[in-house]
Write an enzyme that holds these catalytic residues in place. Structure first.
Site, PDB file in Angstrom:
ATOM      1  CB  SER A 266       6.984  48.429   4.422  1.00 29.05           C
ATOM      2  OG  SER A 266       7.676  47.420   5.060  1.00 29.05           O
TER       3      SER A 266
ATOM      4  CG  ASP B 230       9.170  43.797   4.390  1.00 28.52           C
ATOM      5  OD1 ASP B 230      10.045  43.569   3.529  1.00 28.52           O
ATOM      6  OD2 ASP B 230       9.030  44.911   4.941  1.00 28.52           O
TER       7      ASP B 230
ATOM      8  CB  SER C  48       2.607  52.484  17.495  1.00 27.09           C
ATOM      9  OG  SER C  48       2.754  52.502  16.097  1.00 27.09           O
ATOM     10  N   GLY C  49       5.115  54.167  16.358  1.00 26.51           N
ATOM     11  CA  GLY C  49       5.482  55.229  15.429  1.00 26.51           C
ATOM     12  C   GLY C  49       4.715  55.127  14.125  1.00 26.51           C
ATOM     13  CB  THR C  50       3.748  52.593  11.990  1.00 23.44           C
ATOM     14  OG1 THR C  50       3.423  51.480  12.816  1.00 23.44           O
ATOM     15  CG2 THR C  50       5.248  52.636  11.750  1.00 23.44           C
TER      16      THR C  50
ATOM     17  NE  ARG D  67       3.508  48.786  17.469  1.00 25.75           N
ATOM     18  CZ  ARG D  67       2.404  48.609  16.726  1.00 25.75           C
ATOM     19  NH1 ARG D  67       1.405  47.873  17.188  1.00 25.75           N
ATOM     20  NH2 ARG D  67       2.295  49.176  15.539  1.00 25.75           N
TER      21      ARG D  67
HETATM   22  C1  16G Z   1       8.752  50.885  10.897  1.00 28.73           C
HETATM   23  C2  16G Z   1      10.253  50.713  10.965  1.00 28.73           C
HETATM   24  C3  16G Z   1      10.611  49.437  11.682  1.00 28.73           C
HETATM   25  C4  16G Z   1       9.957  49.377  13.039  1.00 28.73           C
HETATM   26  C5  16G Z   1       8.480  49.631  12.929  1.00 28.73           C
HETATM   27  C6  16G Z   1       7.900  49.825  14.314  1.00 28.73           C
HETATM   28  C7  16G Z   1      11.930  51.274   9.323  1.00 28.73           C
HETATM   29  C8  16G Z   1      12.387  51.102   7.906  1.00 28.73           C
HETATM   30  N1  16G Z   1      10.812  50.646   9.631  1.00 28.73           N
HETATM   31  O1  16G Z   1       8.172  49.905  10.100  1.00 28.73           O
HETATM   32  O2  16G Z   1      11.997  49.387  11.809  1.00 28.73           O
HETATM   33  O3  16G Z   1      10.163  48.119  13.627  1.00 28.73           O
HETATM   34  O4  16G Z   1       8.252  50.826  12.211  1.00 28.73           O
HETATM   35  O5  16G Z   1       6.552  50.113  14.206  1.00 28.73           O
HETATM   36  O6  16G Z   1      12.554  51.955  10.116  1.00 28.73           O
HETATM   37  P1  16G Z   1       5.745  50.684  15.443  1.00 28.73           P
HETATM   38  O7  16G Z   1       6.406  51.972  15.859  1.00 28.73           O
HETATM   39  O8  16G Z   1       4.367  50.854  14.952  1.00 28.73           O
HETATM   40  O9  16G Z   1       5.834  49.666  16.523  1.00 28.73           O
HETATM   41 MG    MG Z   2       9.704  46.785   4.688  1.00 27.64          MG
END
Ligand code: 16G
Ligand code: MG
Length: 578
Positions: free
Chosen positions: A96, A308, A532-534, A539
């Site tokens: 992404s 994106d 955060s999930g990523t 946050r």
């Molecule tokens: C991912 C999610 C997005 C969300 C982001 C939050 C999908 C396809 N993508 O990119 O929707 O806004 O995570 O990120 O679900 P964070 O948990 O790091 O804040």
């Molecule tokens: Mg994307």
């Protein structure tokens, strides 16, 4: 029961049990062959020691150099998922908006939805199994879900433009081959195109033709029809600049263009011909930096669109007559779409409830505008497309968008049916029928499987053109409250836990009380925290009536997170007031 009937019943029962035995022997034999092959195949895709992979909010995402074993294993899992669902599923290779050296993979379910949440754990377990344990890891999934391994499986595969895409695709295909799965490798596609294709295929064409060309045709036909009666426009200019994030969205917009005839003049910049993917461009850059990508030449009032890296997310922006940057984010897009669809629904006379789904990140002004002015019910979901998508299913027409630009509209089967019938009902007056017809065209223009930058962009253009609005008119619907987003490093981000769609922290003890006290000090203050999930951070979001106060509130909450949730490194510093 007569004697004859009893005789047949005995024969039937014994035939059934013989069939079950044969099936079990066949399944077991076939299964052990496949599992042995899967373990053998892992030799070419060894898993490095000491790395823990997690199927997160949007699949696996990491440095592309360590992902090969994960892709192989996701090939194995995709085949199992297909067998379990008795349908074609898909695997998208993308990271992404992440930088180019990263990559990732996510699985797509038969109707184009995200992988069912219960399977995320299986994905994580398999990705983390040692090479020699792959067979037993697969066996556990097969047993737990009683999957008939002898069933056929079929998987659609696509990737974004990252250079690491082809070798990672190969690893995934190796996994599929070991499982004896059939597959179609579509090469480079946007994420939403792949979601769309798998739905077309499984709906036997009812959703559209299962080809990339079919996707452009369906969208363009609806778009052109919706413009047919467009009279002369005073404010709306059919001219846009698209920032393609140097990614797949740019390539695919170019492919769409010939289908739009001359209805819209599109200039694609950041098209990948020179710059790097997502580097100083794209929806994430524009949203976070609150400025246009450097190098874009923009006249005041000119509508600009940023995608994106895999084109499932879109934001609009423009410079006003004083050259001031204005962002039209996911909240502005959902307000625009919900308003227009709401008008069409009431003009059609149909009884359908429309609702909007947002996350806690939605600007407070947008929520107030929807609820107080537009009188549209608003639900709040946890961050992540799958959560919003799920909530949107509760409405006949559910519009969902994250502020960052992920989103789409879902029409329930019943709503779709009612709209189609009304569009062909000669007993209705022409106004009602016309509104229903426009709704059917909007349904064709919207990619209901998942947020789609290209489709959402065309939806917005349609509404602006119908309303004869310039970017300024759209922006004036409501004024965003200033906000600030910060991230704090802590020892363990799971120390922060939340409830109420992430709006309230339940751990660590005392954090929510501290946030409440701080928020109460400020006009229109609002703040929440979430892990955060990523990324390995917590946050912090804050909003208030001025930017300085939003900045201060975000800072004060960050200090609380740092102190109560085990912050690491230097304590957050107050914002500079210069
Ligand atoms: C991912 C999610 C997005 C969300 C982001 C939050 C999908 C396809 N993508 O990119 O929707 O806004 O995570 O990120 O679900 P964070 O948990 O790091 O804040
Ligand atoms: Mg994307």
């Amino acid at each position: 029961m007569s004697k004859v009937m009893r005789y047949f019943r005995v024969v039937q029962v014994s035939l059934c049990s013989t069939w079950r035995q044969v099936r079990t022997v066949y399944r077991t034999g076939k299964m052990s062959d496949i599992l042995a092959e899967a373990v053998k195949g892992a030799a070419a895709h060894p898993r490095p020691e000491g790395i823990n992979f997690t199927y997160g909010t949007a699949g696996f995402r990491d440095k592309s150099t360590i992902l090969d074993p994960v892709l192989y294993r996701m090939g194995l899992l995709a085949a199992l998922r297909s067998k379990a669902k008795k349908a074609t599923v898909a695997a998208m290779i993308t990271a992404s908006h992440n930088p180019e050296p990263d990559n990732g993979v996510k699985l797509v379910d038969p109707m184009g939805e995200m992988l069912e949440a219960a399977w995320e754990k299986h994905a994580t377990d398999l990705a983390n199994a040692k090479d020699e344990d792959i067979g037993s890891a697969l066996q556990r999934i097969i047993d737990a879900l009683d999957i008939d391994i002898s069933l056929p499986s079929d998987v659609f595969v696509a990737r974004d433009t990252r250079p690491s895409g082809p070798p990672l695709t190969q690893a995934l295909l190796d996994g599929l081959k070991v499982m004896g799965s059939t597959f179609t490798d579509f090469g480079i596609l946007t994420t939403p195109q792949l979601h769309y294709l798998v739905r077309c295929h499984n709906s036997r064409g009812a959703y559209g033709e299962t080809t990339e060309e079919g996707y452009y045709k369906k969208l363009a036909q609806a778009f052109l029809k919706l413009r047919e009666d467009a009279g002369t426009k005073k404010k709306y200019q059919p001219v846009v600049i698209i920032d393609g994030a140097n990614g797949v969205g740019a390539l695919k917009t170019r492919k769409l263009q010939p289908h739009l005839n001359d209805s819209l003049k599109i200039t694609v910049c950041n098209d990948g011909s020179s710059g790097k993917l997502n580097e100083k461009c794209g929806a994430d850059f524009v949203k976070v930096q609150q400025k246009p990508p450097p190098g874009m030449e923009i006249q005041p009032g000119q509508r600009c669109v940023s995608f994106d890296g895999d084109a499932d997310r879109v934001v609009f922006f423009y410079l006003n007559k004083d050259g001031v940057f204005n962002l039209l984010d996911g909240d502005k897009i959902s307000t625009l779409i919900a308003g227009y669809l709401g008008e069409l629904v009431s003009a059609s006379g149909l009884q359908l409830n429309i609702g909007v789904v947002q996350t806690a990140y939605a600007n407070g002004s947008s929520t107030r505008y929807l609820e107080d002015v537009m009188k549209v019910p608003v639900s709040c979901a946890k961050t992540g497309v799958k959560h919003l998508h799920h909530k949107a299913l509760e409405f006949d027409v559910g519009v969902y968008f994250e502020a960052n630009g992920h989103g789409t509209v879902l029409f329930s089967d019943q709503a779709e049916q009612k709209i189609k019938v009304a569009s062909q009902d000669d007993s209705l007056d022409s106004g009602k029928r016309e509104a229903a017809t426009r709704l059917t065209l909007m349904m064709d223009l919207i990619n209901q499987t998942v947020g789609d930058a290209i489709s959402d962009f065309l939806v917005v253009e349609t509404i602006l053109s119908t309303r004869d609005w310039a970017a300024d008119d759209w922006n004036m619907q409501y004024k965003d409250l200033p906000s600030r987003l910060l991230k704090i490093k802590v020892k363990d981000r799971t120390a922060v836990q939340t409830t109420d769609a992430e709006r309230c922290a339940t751990a660590p003890a005392g954090l929510q009380e501290a946030i409440n006290k701080l928020v109460a000090k400020y006009q229109q203050g609002r703040s929440f925290v979430r892990p955060s999930g990523t990324e390995d951070v917590v946050r912090v979001f804050a909003e208030a009536d001025t930017q300085a106060i939003a900045d201060m509130l975000a800072h004060e909450v960050s200090v609380q997170v740092y102190q109560l949730a085990g912050g690491v490194g230097e304590q957050p510093q107050p914002p500079s007031t210069s």
